[in-house]
Design a protein around this motif. Structure first.
Motif, mmCIF file in Angstrom:
data_model
loop_
_atom_site.group_PDB
_atom_site.id
_atom_site.type_symbol
_atom_site.label_atom_id
_atom_site.label_comp_id
_atom_site.label_asym_id
_atom_site.label_seq_id
_atom_site.Cartn_x
_atom_site.Cartn_y
_atom_site.Cartn_z
ATOM 1 N N ALA A 184 -4.616 -0.382 2.496
ATOM 2 C CA ALA A 184 -5.098 0.990 2.673
ATOM 3 C C ALA A 184 -4.367 1.653 3.836
ATOM 4 C CB ALA A 184 -6.601 0.990 2.928
ATOM 5 N N SER A 201 2.398 7.433 -6.668
ATOM 6 C CA SER A 201 1.522 8.486 -7.176
ATOM 7 C C SER A 201 2.013 9.863 -6.711
ATOM 8 C CB SER A 201 0.087 8.259 -6.685
ATOM 9 O OG SER A 201 -0.024 8.572 -5.315
ATOM 10 N N THR A 202 3.112 9.863 -5.985
ATOM 11 C CA THR A 202 3.670 11.133 -5.523
ATOM 12 C C THR A 202 5.092 11.284 -6.055
ATOM 13 O OG1 THR A 202 4.798 10.311 -3.537
ATOM 14 C CG2 THR A 202 2.435 10.752 -3.357
ATOM 15 N N MET A 248 1.754 6.397 4.293
ATOM 16 C CA MET A 248 2.570 7.153 3.336
ATOM 17 C C MET A 248 1.963 8.536 3.115
ATOM 18 S SD MET A 248 5.334 6.653 1.493
ATOM 19 C CE MET A 248 6.130 7.893 0.462
ATOM 20 N N ALA A 249 0.659 8.561 2.960
ATOM 21 C CA ALA A 249 -0.012 9.847 2.739
ATOM 22 C C ALA A 249 0.244 10.781 3.915
ATOM 23 C CB ALA A 249 -1.512 9.629 2.545
ATOM 24 N N GLY A 306 0.816 -1.208 0.000
ATOM 25 C CA GLY A 306 0.000 0.000 0.000
ATOM 26 C C GLY A 306 0.849 1.257 0.000
ATOM 27 N N ALA A 307 1.906 1.228 0.787
ATOM 28 C CA ALA A 307 2.775 2.399 0.877
ATOM 29 C C ALA A 307 3.500 2.637 -0.442
ATOM 30 C CB ALA A 307 3.785 2.223 2.004
ATOM 31 N N MET A 321 2.572 1.699 -3.388
ATOM 32 C CA MET A 321 1.568 2.098 -4.366
ATOM 33 C C MET A 321 1.273 3.590 -4.225
ATOM 34 S SD MET A 321 0.124 0.220 -6.586
ATOM 35 C CE MET A 321 -1.196 0.358 -7.794
ATOM 36 N N TYR A 322 1.046 4.012 -3.000
ATOM 37 C CA TYR A 322 0.748 5.426 -2.806
ATOM 38 C C TYR A 322 1.945 6.285 -3.204
ATOM 39 C CZ TYR A 322 -0.900 9.789 -0.902
ATOM 40 O OH TYR A 322 -1.298 11.093 -0.787
ATOM 41 N N ALA A 377 -1.028 2.793 2.585
ATOM 42 C CA ALA A 377 -1.211 4.007 1.789
ATOM 43 C C ALA A 377 -1.444 5.205 2.698
ATOM 44 C CB ALA A 377 -2.380 3.829 0.822
ATOM 45 N N ALA A 378 -2.251 4.999 3.727
ATOM 46 C CA ALA A 378 -2.557 6.101 4.645
ATOM 47 C C ALA A 378 -1.307 6.540 5.407
ATOM 48 C CB ALA A 378 -3.646 5.689 5.629
#
Lengths: 342, 342
Positions: free
Chosen positions: B306, B102-103, B312-313, B95-96, B98-99, B309-310
């Motif tokens: 998720a 996108s950055t 990383m976000a 997830g991390a 993947m996120y 991802a969160a």
DNA sequence: CTGAAAGCGCTTACAG
DNA sequence: CTGAAAGCGCTTACAG
């Protein structure tokens, strides 16, 4: 907005270390990089200063000056969920990360673009890495062949389409893998041995199938039946169903991956076929899929973490321009469990 | 020796792009960084030049000038094999990564030193990262509290030892997790519900246990018995054995992780206890351990990717100095399967 | 053996 | 809006 500026608190610089040691930063740099042309006493003073302030070289500055990044990319296929769900890949990454931590290189994860090789190319250049490790099985990997001409690249699987170019592959002998498992089934007295192969558009898939063929032919046995799977449990289940529905009367089954074997096992159970009594099952990969299956699966241990480490070791040597000795063969072990009786 | 020099073939530079576009490199840089103070036509010309030569900014130079690295470290516990063997962690990493893709940030894997926090500290400084993601469960994680004062750090689990410091944690509500699974067991009509908890020196372990307690107490049921596990299959098996050997007469069992549940299931089978007929089993983690167990396990899906991802976000926002809105609760779902009947 | 200087390839005030 | 200049923190010929 420029909070990032204030994020780094107090980071000592080379110049400060040098001043503290009473030398120029040139000399301090030489000490840090282990140049032989420095007095012992100077070395001592500089090292003391380094220890005192806890100096750590700035990577970006060093990269810029050296024109090398000390970073290796592990390319991850776009379908990341499937990729990470396979313990095989997690193990490769583990081995590579472990080896990297013993070197100056760090491992960065880059997600590739499957249908846009150019984008991946860019990614690697954007990532500004010194080398790359490629694990994908499919067509994408062949686009790396080109990349390999300009960047140290190590493949974990042989990309399809032999073109005579010199590429670096770290992988087990997959023909031997298939033969080893199949021979074990033969040694157990089985004579009607079917197989569920990996994807036949991958060299590993083809080779394990060939290994099965080789072992059968050496023993004078016929090729009972083979179905292609996709390395997933559901793919293995589907292949098992096709085999059974085709009326194949087997007393043993070689499944080219533990994930597929787990799926196949479910189908056998479903149909009331006992393992190993009716059908002995041998597979590949010594991981959770083989150990937590019931019955536990006889398998070929690929020593996957060692493979990851070997990939990392190889790319580092390529980066350093070292001479590569003949590719060390990766070890291969048969682990006998309940699924092939005793 | 300096083969690394020749490794990078022809990489266009900003200056060349600028020359091609007929502007200064300052202006070219502005275009690349999306500065608003540039004429439209200039933007067009620079972009054309970029496309033409396939320009990609040099990360090291940019990092040096910006004093930020665009890199986030994922800290991996020293016992990498165990870590990567747990699909939970692989999913967080997935997830991390993947996120991150996108950055502008890239994810690098850093292996921490368990008994030498200072070394880990150094590693992070050597790694010259803008932020870090921490996943370890144990004491090591508390040493990151200190680090978190000088570097954006996001924890995947709440480190033990609340000290009032403000730290950033992205995690599910583990009490709710335990309660959700236990309540399901209660809803199924079970009344004698034991549990195998996670390590009680972790907050997640404590909280899932507390959730079990809460659900029982709300239903007016007694706490039949609880044994501590270590999140591994063998730890789960051992705990199940202790429970059974102590003579606990349960009709249901809440196991705090799927890995442990897989181990416990083996013990129940061994003792001739039928699942779900004699004992219903509910667990946590929707991964291979719950889906390939037999019977398949009812479980709480933590949406682990998720979560990665969160994390990383969150770290990216911290790095950017953005205001963090109230921690978005991570979703939680009960997935009902055979192990709790129907 | 050591230092001054140039340079790695960007970004960003500072002028204009 | 644009450019010249300085600077980010190192490394490494070049002199001495």
């Amino acid at each position: 907005m420029n909070a990032s500026r204030s994020a780094q608190p107090w980071v000592p610089t080379l110049e400060e270390v040098a001043a503290l040691a009473g030398v120029s930063s040139s000399t301090a740099s030489r000490v840090i990089n282990g140049s032989p042309r420095v007095t012992e006493s100077t070395v001592a003073r500089v090292n003391a200063a380094i220890a005192k302030v806890g100096y750590v070289p700035n990577r970006a500055a060093r990269s810029l000056a050296r024109r090398s990044t000390q970073t290796v990319a592990m390319m991850i296929p776009e379908r990341t969920a499937e990729f990470f769900a396979d313990p095989y890949f997690a193990e490769v990454i583990q081995g590579a990360a472990m080896y990297a931590s013993s070197t100056e290189y760090s491992l960065t994860l880059l997600i590739e673009s499957e249908n846009d090789p150019e984008k991946t190319h860019q990614l690697l250049r954007r990532g500004n890495v010194d080398g790359a490790l490629i694990l994908s099985h499919h067509s994408a990997s062949s686009s790396y062949r080109e990349l390999a001409r300009t960047l140290p690249v190590v493949f974990g699987v042989r990309p399809p389409g032999e073109t005579g170019e010199e590429i670096h592959v770290v992988d087990v002998d997959n023909t031997a893998v298939g033969a080893l498992a199949t021979q074990h089934l033969i040694d157990r007295g089985r004579r009607r041995i079917a197989t569920i192969s990996g994807p036949l558009d991958t060299t590993a898939g083809q080779e394990r199938l060939q290994g099965w063929r080789d072992a059968l032919s050496a023993a004078g046995l016929e090729e009972l039946g083979s179905e292609e799977g996709d390395y997933t449990p559901s793919g293995g289940a589907a292949a098992a169903r096709r085999l059974l529905d085709a009326g194949v009367q087997m007393d043993a089954l070689f499944v080219a991956s533990a994930q597929m074997a787990a799926g196949a096992l479910g189908v056998l159970k479903e149909r009331g076929i006992r393992v190993p009594d009716d059908v002995a099952v041998a597979t590949v990969d010594n991981n959770v899929f083989s150990t937590s299956a019931s019955p536990q699966l006889t398998t070929v241990d690929l020593h996957t973490a060692a493979k990851g480490a070997a990939m990392m070791a190889t790319v580092v040597r390529l980066i350093r321009g070292e001479q590569l000795d003949a590719e060390a063969a990766l070890p291969l072990d048969l682990v006998v469990r309940e699924s092939t009786g005793c």
